[in-house]
Design an enzyme around this catalytic site. Structure first.
Site, PDB file in Angstrom:
ATOM      1  N   TRP A  18       0.830  -1.212   0.000  1.00 43.91           N
ATOM      2  CA  TRP A  18       0.000   0.000   0.000  1.00 43.91           C
ATOM      3  C   TRP A  18       0.857   1.252   0.000  1.00 43.91           C
ATOM      4  O   TRP A  18       1.853   1.327   0.721  1.00 43.91           O
ATOM      5  CB  TRP A  18      -0.853  -0.033   1.268  1.00 43.91           C
ATOM      6  CG  TRP A  18      -1.390   1.265   1.762  1.00 43.91           C
ATOM      7  CD1 TRP A  18      -0.702   2.231   2.426  1.00 43.91           C
ATOM      8  CD2 TRP A  18      -2.736   1.729   1.658  1.00 43.91           C
ATOM      9  NE1 TRP A  18      -1.547   3.276   2.737  1.00 43.91           N
ATOM     10  CE2 TRP A  18      -2.807   2.988   2.277  1.00 43.91           C
ATOM     11  CE3 TRP A  18      -3.906   1.194   1.093  1.00 43.91           C
ATOM     12  CZ2 TRP A  18      -3.978   3.727   2.366  1.00 43.91           C
ATOM     13  CZ3 TRP A  18      -5.073   1.932   1.188  1.00 43.91           C
ATOM     14  CH2 TRP A  18      -5.108   3.178   1.820  1.00 43.91           C
ATOM     15  N   ASN A  20       0.449   5.609   0.456  1.00 37.46           N
ATOM     16  CA  ASN A  20      -0.353   6.834   0.506  1.00 37.46           C
ATOM     17  C   ASN A  20       0.533   8.052   0.325  1.00 37.46           C
ATOM     18  O   ASN A  20       1.263   8.093  -0.673  1.00 37.46           O
ATOM     19  CB  ASN A  20      -1.377   6.875   1.647  1.00 37.46           C
ATOM     20  CG  ASN A  20      -0.902   6.743   3.054  1.00 37.46           C
ATOM     21  OD1 ASN A  20      -0.335   5.746   3.440  1.00 37.46           O
ATOM     22  ND2 ASN A  20      -1.142   7.732   3.879  1.00 37.46           N
ATOM     23  N   ASP A  21       0.489   9.038   1.170  1.00 43.21           N
ATOM     24  CA  ASP A  21       1.043  10.361   0.868  1.00 43.21           C
ATOM     25  C   ASP A  21       2.491  10.363   0.360  1.00 43.21           C
ATOM     26  O   ASP A  21       3.334   9.626   0.899  1.00 43.21           O
ATOM     27  CB  ASP A  21       1.082  11.230   2.136  1.00 43.21           C
ATOM     28  CG  ASP A  21      -0.169  11.146   2.959  1.00 43.21           C
ATOM     29  OD1 ASP A  21      -1.153  10.570   2.514  1.00 43.21           O
ATOM     30  OD2 ASP A  21      -0.154  11.679   4.088  1.00 43.21           O
ATOM     31  N   GLN A  37       4.361   7.261   2.155  1.00 35.79           N
ATOM     32  CA  GLN A  37       3.756   6.434   3.191  1.00 35.79           C
ATOM     33  C   GLN A  37       3.561   5.042   2.616  1.00 35.79           C
ATOM     34  O   GLN A  37       2.922   4.878   1.562  1.00 35.79           O
ATOM     35  CB  GLN A  37       2.403   7.027   3.614  1.00 35.79           C
ATOM     36  CG  GLN A  37       2.538   8.259   4.466  1.00 35.79           C
ATOM     37  CD  GLN A  37       2.997   7.910   5.871  1.00 35.79           C
ATOM     38  OE1 GLN A  37       2.226   7.453   6.690  1.00 35.79           O
ATOM     39  NE2 GLN A  37       4.270   8.127   6.145  1.00 35.79           N
ATOM     40  N   SER A  82       3.487  10.979   7.936  1.00 34.87           N
ATOM     41  CA  SER A  82       3.977  11.862   6.875  1.00 34.87           C
ATOM     42  C   SER A  82       4.896  12.975   7.353  1.00 34.87           C
ATOM     43  O   SER A  82       4.840  13.393   8.513  1.00 34.87           O
ATOM     44  CB  SER A  82       2.797  12.480   6.139  1.00 34.87           C
ATOM     45  OG  SER A  82       2.242  11.520   5.292  1.00 34.87           O
ATOM     46  N   ARG A 149       0.183  16.821  13.180  1.00 39.06           N
ATOM     47  CA  ARG A 149       1.111  15.964  12.423  1.00 39.06           C
ATOM     48  C   ARG A 149       1.541  16.569  11.093  1.00 39.06           C
ATOM     49  O   ARG A 149       1.138  17.637  10.715  1.00 39.06           O
ATOM     50  CB  ARG A 149       0.458  14.601  12.185  1.00 39.06           C
ATOM     51  CG  ARG A 149      -0.856  14.640  11.439  1.00 39.06           C
ATOM     52  CD  ARG A 149      -1.334  13.201  11.176  1.00 39.06           C
ATOM     53  NE  ARG A 149      -2.660  13.171  10.590  1.00 39.06           N
ATOM     54  CZ  ARG A 149      -3.791  13.081  11.292  1.00 39.06           C
ATOM     55  NH1 ARG A 149      -3.781  13.024  12.614  1.00 39.06           N
ATOM     56  NH2 ARG A 149      -4.965  13.060  10.675  1.00 39.06           N
ATOM     57  N   ASP A 150       2.383  15.830  10.403  1.00 35.82           N
ATOM     58  CA  ASP A 150       2.799  16.079   9.015  1.00 35.82           C
ATOM     59  C   ASP A 150       3.675  17.322   8.871  1.00 35.82           C
ATOM     60  O   ASP A 150       3.342  18.272   8.135  1.00 35.82           O
ATOM     61  CB  ASP A 150       1.566  16.190   8.087  1.00 35.82           C
ATOM     62  CG  ASP A 150       0.617  15.011   8.225  1.00 35.82           C
ATOM     63  OD1 ASP A 150       1.066  13.943   8.667  1.00 35.82           O
ATOM     64  OD2 ASP A 150      -0.584  15.167   7.904  1.00 35.82           O
ATOM     65  N   GLU A 203      -4.851  18.272   7.251  1.00 36.63           N
ATOM     66  CA  GLU A 203      -3.701  17.377   7.160  1.00 36.63           C
ATOM     67  C   GLU A 203      -2.683  17.934   6.162  1.00 36.63           C
ATOM     68  O   GLU A 203      -3.004  18.760   5.307  1.00 36.63           O
ATOM     69  CB  GLU A 203      -4.153  15.985   6.685  1.00 36.63           C
ATOM     70  CG  GLU A 203      -5.088  15.270   7.659  1.00 36.63           C
ATOM     71  CD  GLU A 203      -5.314  13.810   7.286  1.00 36.63           C
ATOM     72  OE1 GLU A 203      -5.705  13.534   6.152  1.00 36.63           O
ATOM     73  OE2 GLU A 203      -5.093  12.945   8.159  1.00 36.63           O
TER      74      GLU A 203
HETATM   75  C1  FRU Z   1      -2.951  11.856   5.070  1.00 37.77           C
HETATM   76  C2  FRU Z   1      -2.529  11.190   6.357  1.00 37.77           C
HETATM   77  C3  FRU Z   1      -1.565  12.051   7.146  1.00 37.77           C
HETATM   78  C4  FRU Z   1      -0.828  11.040   7.980  1.00 37.77           C
HETATM   79  C5  FRU Z   1      -0.705   9.895   7.012  1.00 37.77           C
HETATM   80  C6  FRU Z   1      -0.725   8.535   7.652  1.00 37.77           C
HETATM   81  O1  FRU Z   1      -3.374  10.931   4.106  1.00 37.77           O
HETATM   82  O2  FRU Z   1      -3.653  10.831   7.143  1.00 37.77           O
HETATM   83  O3  FRU Z   1      -2.189  13.069   7.892  1.00 37.77           O
HETATM   84  O4  FRU Z   1       0.426  11.497   8.410  1.00 37.77           O
HETATM   85  O5  FRU Z   1      -1.786  10.008   6.113  1.00 37.77           O
HETATM   86  O6  FRU Z   1      -0.446   7.550   6.720  1.00 37.77           O
END
Ligand code: FRU
Length: 452
Positions: A18, A20-21, A37, A82, A149-150, A203
């Site tokens: 998988w 993500n970001d 991610q 992230s 976060r992030d 986010e």
């Molecule tokens: C955005 C998010 C971020 C977090 C990450 C976790 O898609 O929710 O805020 O850091 O994904 O995978």
């Protein structure tokens, strides 16, 4: 092993598991570094999140090197969430969120969660040295929930380090925390940026200057949905600021992308000064599906894009010009596509372009563009409407194996979507518009035996 026909040719996609970001985007040591991610072991994203990593000299040749940033230390017990990257003294410093959810009957908003801001150095191949804890929940403003976060970090022309963090307040207002630092290690809060009533959580913030104006990008959650705005579960967009990040007020919010699949973008600078953007080409918590999950992988990033300002507070986008090297000669539209393709053209009147089941409708007099599906290839995706300037509508459509991005009117409006057509040629029909076609060659992706 034959490559599955839904495997993307131009969109960065992990070999398994998988994604993500996009995280830690940087030009460092003579190449681009694109972290993301990553849950290598679970295509449904259910495992611990680490940072996967690609390296590329030119955005066309990519090497997947594995997952150099792993969670599991005292301050990132659960996940390495992230964050961003910045070069300092020959190392690339990765700033990220250490996530931890304690077992128990918690809501994980007000109790039971840690969101620590950490950094660790990366030498181009591996993380080196200790993970440093910079801030923890006790350090954030007292009226924040545990959702903070992030980190996105940059250094100003004045030498001051700056960091934005996305947060949710105790009043369920999305916000961005701006921090300052003299050295990248010691951080103090400068300011909270928010727009009350504009979502409960923001986010993946980003903050950058383009042509003398500052912009704050964020991915707000909890905006009310409209017919032609905020059509997705969550949104991603940017506010122009009418001053510096320390003093400016947030102006109007514009969505980066009006399609089904775009979230959590991050920008960074190319060595020649262009601002580039990558986003997660997906939508969390959407009702629609991504059938590759059952095949062992899920999600990809968008094409790397260039971003520039139109002078009036709007940002425009186009696929990074490096990708033009993948584009063959333009000619007449074929009856079907046999692989990735670029279609460019103009609609001066109501028109329609169908690529398999992906239907693109142009209504220049009404100032509207509509994307939907005539068959099941959208895997549950319905319709997305994008208002555009009235008058002839220019388009630049990039079709990959299971996704497409369309740039309208010189990149003022963009829509991205995944779609999952059956194997074989994709029938092409065009009505009421002029268009030309060019084949796209795949990016070259190699997998280096992971060091980790
Ligand atoms: C955005 C998010 C971020 C977090 C990450 C976790 O898609 O929710 O805020 O850091 O994904 O995978």
């Amino acid at each position: 092993m034959t490559r599955h026909f839904w495997r993307q040719d131009l969109h960065p996609e992990p070999p398994r598991g998988w994604l993500n970001d996009p995280n830690g985007l940087a030009w460092f040591g003579g190449s681009y570094h694109v972290f993301f991610q990553y849950c290598p072991g679970a295509a449904d994203g259910s495992g611990p999140k680490c940072w996967g990593h690609w390296e590329s000299p030119d955005l066309v040749h990519w090497t997947f090197t594995g997952a150099p940033l792993q969670p599991g230390g005292p301050h990132d017990k659960g996940d390495a969430y992230s964050g961003s990257a910045i070069e300092e003294k020959g190392l690339l410093w990765l700033y990220y969120t250490g996530n931890y959810k304690a077992p128990g009957p918690y809501d994980y908003i007000h109790a039971g969660r840690e969101h620590n801001t950490l950094r660790v150095a990366f030498d181009g191949r591996a993380c080196v040295g200790e993970k440093q804890l910079l801030l923890s929940n006790a350090d954030y403003p007292a009226d924040c929930t545990l959702h903070v976060r992030d980190p996105k970090v940059w250094r100003g022309a004045d030498g001051v380090w700056r960091m934005v963090l996305g947060a949710r307040s105790l009043r369920d207002t999305g916000r961005v925390l701006l921090y300052h630092s003299p050295d990248g290690a010691r951080w103090t809060l400068n300011r909270v940026l928010e727009k009350p009533g504009f979502g409960y959580m923001w986010e993946c913030p980003d903050c950058f200057e383009l042509d003398g104006r500052w912009y704050l990008s964020a991915s707000p959650q909890g905006l009310p949905h409209g017919e032609t705005r905020f059509q997705n579960v969550y949104q991603s967009g940017y506010f122009a600021l009418d001053g510096a990040p320390e003093t400016g007020e947030l102006q109007d919010f514009f969505e980066w992308d009006m399609g089904f699949d775009f979230y959590a973008p991050q920008t960074f600078l190319a060595p020649d000064g262009r601002r580039l953007l990558l986003a997660w080409m997906a939508m969390p918590d959407a009702e629609y599906q991504n059938p590759t999950a059952a095949l062992g992988w899920q999600h990809c990033l968008t094409l790397p894009r260039e971003v520039w300002a139109d002078g009036a507070g709007r940002l425009c986008q186009r696929p990074a010009r490096e990708l033009d090297a993948l584009c063959g000669d333009f000619g007449a539209l074929p009856a079907a596509l046999n692989g990735p393709a670029r279609l460019q053209g103009r609609a001066g009147q109501d028109g329609e372009l169908c690529v398999g089941g992906l239907r693109l409708r142009f209504a220049p007099d009404a100032g509207m563009f509509v994307m939907d599906f005539t068959d099941g290839s959208g895997a549950g995706r319905g319709v997305r409407r994008a208002p555009v300037d009235k008058g002839p509508l220019d388009f630049d459509l990039w079709v990959d194996r299971s996704g497409a991005e369309i740039y309208l009117n010189g990149g003022r409006t963009v829509l991205s979507t995944r779609f999952y057509p059956p194997e074989g040629p994709l029938p092409l029909t065009a009505r009421g518009l002029r268009a030309q076609y060019a084949p796209l060659r795949p990016m070259e992706v190699t997998e280096r035996a992971p060091l980790f």
